[in-house]
Design a protein around this motif. Structure first.
Motif, PDB file in Angstrom:
ATOM      1  N   UNK A 145      -8.552 -63.625 -26.921  1.00 34.55           N
ATOM      2  CA  UNK A 145      -8.723 -65.073 -27.055  1.00 34.55           C
ATOM      3  C   UNK A 145      -9.262 -65.645 -25.758  1.00 34.55           C
ATOM      4  N   UNK A 146     -10.075 -66.685 -25.891  1.00 27.24           N
ATOM      5  CA  UNK A 146     -10.678 -67.297 -24.704  1.00 27.24           C
ATOM      6  C   UNK A 146     -10.418 -68.796 -24.670  1.00 27.24           C
ATOM      7  N   UNK A 147     -10.439 -69.348 -23.475  1.00 27.08           N
ATOM      8  CA  UNK A 147     -10.475 -70.789 -23.275  1.00 27.08           C
ATOM      9  C   UNK A 147     -10.973 -71.000 -21.851  1.00 27.08           C
ATOM     10  N   UNK A 148     -11.379 -72.235 -21.525  1.00 33.75           N
ATOM     11  CA  UNK A 148     -11.833 -72.484 -20.156  1.00 33.75           C
ATOM     12  C   UNK A 148     -11.245 -73.797 -19.678  1.00 33.75           C
ATOM     13  N   UNK A 149     -11.044 -73.893 -18.379  1.00 32.60           N
ATOM     14  CA  UNK A 149     -10.324 -75.036 -17.832  1.00 32.60           C
ATOM     15  C   UNK A 149     -11.011 -75.513 -16.554  1.00 32.60           C
ATOM     16  N   UNK A 150     -11.113 -76.835 -16.409  1.00 30.89           N
ATOM     17  CA  UNK A 150     -11.531 -77.391 -15.120  1.00 30.89           C
ATOM     18  C   UNK A 150     -10.454 -78.360 -14.646  1.00 30.89           C
ATOM     19  N   UNK A 151     -10.766 -79.152 -13.628  1.00 35.55           N
ATOM     20  CA  UNK A 151      -9.690 -79.984 -13.057  1.00 35.55           C
ATOM     21  C   UNK A 151      -9.193 -81.046 -14.038  1.00 35.55           C
ATOM     22  N   UNK A 152      -9.953 -81.299 -15.121  1.00 41.68           N
ATOM     23  CA  UNK A 152      -9.497 -82.268 -16.132  1.00 41.68           C
ATOM     24  C   UNK A 152      -8.691 -81.615 -17.253  1.00 41.68           C
ATOM     25  N   UNK A 211      -8.265 -78.283 -20.260  1.00 41.63           N
ATOM     26  CA  UNK A 211      -9.083 -77.344 -21.039  1.00 41.63           C
ATOM     27  C   UNK A 211     -10.407 -78.004 -21.404  1.00 41.63           C
ATOM     28  N   UNK A 212     -11.507 -77.254 -21.278  1.00 38.89           N
ATOM     29  CA  UNK A 212     -12.804 -77.878 -21.521  1.00 38.89           C
ATOM     30  C   UNK A 212     -13.148 -77.804 -23.002  1.00 38.89           C
ATOM     31  N   UNK A 231     -16.770 -68.691 -14.111  1.00 39.94           N
ATOM     32  CA  UNK A 231     -17.008 -70.041 -14.609  1.00 39.94           C
ATOM     33  C   UNK A 231     -17.943 -69.935 -15.809  1.00 39.94           C
ATOM     34  N   UNK A 232     -17.528 -70.555 -16.920  1.00 43.65           N
ATOM     35  CA  UNK A 232     -18.307 -70.403 -18.157  1.00 43.65           C
ATOM     36  C   UNK A 232     -18.391 -71.723 -18.903  1.00 43.65           C
ATOM     37  N   UNK A 233     -19.369 -71.799 -19.802  1.00 40.38           N
ATOM     38  CA  UNK A 233     -19.351 -72.822 -20.846  1.00 40.38           C
ATOM     39  C   UNK A 233     -19.056 -72.092 -22.152  1.00 40.38           C
ATOM     40  N   UNK A 234     -18.484 -72.832 -23.119  1.00 37.92           N
ATOM     41  CA  UNK A 234     -18.217 -72.239 -24.435  1.00 37.92           C
ATOM     42  C   UNK A 234     -18.902 -73.098 -25.490  1.00 37.92           C
ATOM     43  N   UNK A 235     -19.726 -72.456 -26.322  1.00 38.18           N
ATOM     44  CA  UNK A 235     -20.404 -73.180 -27.407  1.00 38.18           C
ATOM     45  C   UNK A 235     -19.413 -73.463 -28.539  1.00 38.18           C
ATOM     46  N   UNK A 236     -19.830 -74.337 -29.456  1.00 34.36           N
ATOM     47  CA  UNK A 236     -18.950 -74.697 -30.573  1.00 34.36           C
ATOM     48  C   UNK A 236     -18.553 -73.472 -31.397  1.00 34.36           C
ATOM     49  N   UNK A 286     -21.591 -77.263 -22.744  1.00 32.96           N
ATOM     50  CA  UNK A 286     -22.051 -78.043 -21.588  1.00 32.96           C
ATOM     51  C   UNK A 286     -21.059 -78.000 -20.432  1.00 32.96           C
ATOM     52  N   UNK A 287     -19.786 -78.203 -20.783  1.00 33.88           N
ATOM     53  CA  UNK A 287     -18.788 -78.410 -19.740  1.00 33.88           C
ATOM     54  C   UNK A 287     -18.356 -77.067 -19.170  1.00 33.88           C
ATOM     55  N   UNK A 288     -18.460 -76.947 -17.853  1.00 26.62           N
ATOM     56  CA  UNK A 288     -18.077 -75.683 -17.226  1.00 26.62           C
ATOM     57  C   UNK A 288     -16.598 -75.683 -16.879  1.00 26.62           C
TER      58      UNK A 288
END
Ligand code: AMP
Length: 538
Positions: free
Chosen positions: A364-371, A373-374, A416-421, A379-381
């Motif tokens: 499973x994947x997810x990505x997170x920035x200072x705000x 989970x993206x 650091x990644x972006x994830x498409x829909x 678009x959002x890295x």
């Protein structure tokens, strides 16, 4: 209520026994150090593996003992891949491209009890030896009598009876370990369980991962010391595919010749290997028949779209990108074209294949920035986090890396990644390589991949340099192809239509070669050091 099914342990023993009983006639082939081609069948491999297991037991190797290998991809290394874990010991593959002191650190940290060393690598081992205490050294592929104090592999296994009484292991038993060598800090050990390797092997064999089948001739070009050769040897043995291994001969001509002679259908390696192969094929069109190849997997660093297109259009060879990490056994995502894109234009398909793809099952994947989970908006890295059946839960004997895990048990990849829909990831950078310009993030990977699409550019690496106003700005270090020329203005103009204006490098420096890491990746830390005092105008 518990279900009522067998609690069948997922161990490498079951994969081994399957190959032994079903695929005795299938072949294992490799190119030896002297360039000759060696081959035997799975029946011989299984018999020799059982002899190795017995020999190790007779030498006093106990369950949980670490047994290291320092070797290229070949038959005896495959025997070690199974013979060591089958007795409950831990296969510890050593990266032969590391500095002797780094190797010594790793051997000491793992407390290796024995090591299998290729004869051709003895000069390296002799530099490590005074810095470690490994009681048993076994020389593999010896062409002459071995020095006093060393054992010789063939003699050892010919004298040992095949072990018929292999233990029934718990699936959580450690089977193998690999150290990751980051650019900062000491190497960190990843300790794979039998269960994780079996599940990875099953996952890898699915069509939308690597889809390795019985009819394949599988050639792992990626070294067996680099993240288990991406699991290809385990998968080939499970399904009974022919294994074709390059030994120490990784130059383009030797590889292409091997693929041609042995009718290889599926292979895998890092981008630099395939860049060399492409140049060789361009220079030697139609000399070799590679029409049997149905998949060339590539990973380890980002793959320029230009490379994928060049292989496909000029040589009809299908490059497929995968992303993974030593910490993930290693495959995380694979970029097979999704069913929804079956009718898409070639252009869109190539653009998709330059991304890293969708996660394997059980990952499973997810990505997170200072705000937080993206969103999956492409678009959002953010920093990629993963969890799954073959993801590390902590490093071996390393108290300093707790910050690599989130409070809810996900592993922080540092990518650091972006994830498409649709769940497709695109790796933008290692977090430490990302260029932070005036509060915005710039992907060095995207710029490099685009630059490597310029006809005059052989290689390019983009790094941040200090800027008085924007804090960091991109500098492109460029290696031109022999005899080609391009000016900074040409390269800027080439990139301009592809990126926002503020992404374009402020400086282009032409250099002779991009430094490499032990895994064949660009060593940006060395470039950053080289251009540390680079001053850009305000
Ligand atoms: P290693 O553990 O040596 O295999 O290195 C893992 C790292 O390699 C990942 O965290 C990524 O930074 C990088 N990597 C692996 N595959 C890819 C890929 N297809 N594209 C971009 N980076 C990659």
């Amino acid at each position: 209520m518990n279900g009522l099914m067998m609690d069948y342990p997922l161990t490498l023993s079951t994969i081994f026994r399957r190959a032994e009983s079903l695929f005795g006639h299938r072949e294992v082939v490799w190119r030896a150090a002297d360039k000759s081609i060696r081959r035997y069948n799975y029946a011989a491999f299984a018999e020799r593996t059982r002899r190795l297991a017995r020999a190790l037991l007779d030498l006093g190797i106990h369950p949980s003992d670490r047994v290291a290998t320092l070797g290229w991809n070949h038959g005896p290394h495959l025997e070690a891949y199974f013979g060591i874990p089958l007795i409950g010991a831990v296969l510890h593959t050593l990266n032969l491209r590391l500095h002797p002191e780094e190797l010594a650190y790793i051997v000491n940290h793992a407390e290796d009890r024995a090591v299998l060393v290729d004869e051709s690598l003895l000069p390296l081992w002799e530099q490590v030896r005074p810095l470690v205490s490994v009681p048993t050294v076994i020389v593999v592929a010896a062409s002459k009598p071995v020095a006093g104090g060393y054992l010789e592999y063939e003699t050892l296994i010919s004298r040992a009876q095949p072990a018929r009484d292999l233990p029934d292991l718990d699936e959580r038993t450690a089977a193998a370990m690999c150290y990751t060598t980051g650019t900062t800090g000491n190497p960190k050990g990843v300790l794979y369980t039998h269960r994780s390797l079996v599940l990875h092997t099953l996952g890898l064999s699915l069509d939308h991962c690597m889809g390795i089948r019985e009819s394949d001739g599988v050639s792992p070009v990626v070294p067996m010391f680099h993240a288990n050769a991406w699991g290809m040897p385990f998968s080939a043995v499970m399904v009974g595919a022919r294994l074709v291994m390059p030994g120490p001969h990784l130059d383009p001509e030797s590889l292409v010749d091997l693929f041609h002679r042995e009718r290889v259908t599926l292979t895998g390696g890092v981008p630099t290997i395939w860049m060399g192969v492409l140049q060789f094929l361009d220079a030697n069109p139609r000399r070799y028949d590679l029409s049997a190849i149905r998949a060339m997997y590539v990973g380890g660093s980002a793959v320029p779209q230009a490379l994928i297109e060049a292989f496909e259009r000029r040589h009809g060879l299908p490059i497929i990108q995968a992303w993974g990490m030593t910490e993930m056994a290693p495959v995380g995502t694979v970029a097979h074209i999704p069913g929804t894109m079956a009718e898409a234009t070639d252009e869109r398909k190539f653009a998709y294949r330059a991304k890293q793809g969708r996660p394997a099952p059980l990952v499973e994947i997810r990505a997170r920035n200072e705000d937080g989970l993206v969103p999956w908006d492409g678009q959002t890295m953010g920093e990629l986090e993963v969890r799954g059946a073959w993801v590390v839960s902590s490093y071996y004997n390393n108290a300093d890396s707790a910050d690599r895990f989130t409070a809810d048990g996900w592993f922080r990849t540092g990518d650091i990644a972006t994830i498409d829909a649709d769940g497709t990831i695109q790796i933008q950078d290692r977090s430490k390589d990302l260029i932070k310009s005036g509060g915005e993030w710039i992907s060095s990977v995207a710029l490099e991949c685009a630059l490597m699409g310029h006809p005059a550019v052989a290689e390019a690496a983009v790094i941040p340099v200090m800027h008085p106003k924007w804090s960091e700005r991109p500098l492109a270090a460029v290696v031109l192809k022999a005899g080609a020329s391009a000016s900074p203005a040409d390269l800027r103009a080439f990139l301009a239509p592809q990126f926002p204006k503020f992404w374009l490098p402020d400086a282009f420096e032409f250099i002779d070669a991009i430094p490499r890491t032990s895994a064949g990746k660009f060593k940006k830390s060395e470039l950053r050091e080289r251009f540390r005092d680079y001053r850009l105008a305000d």
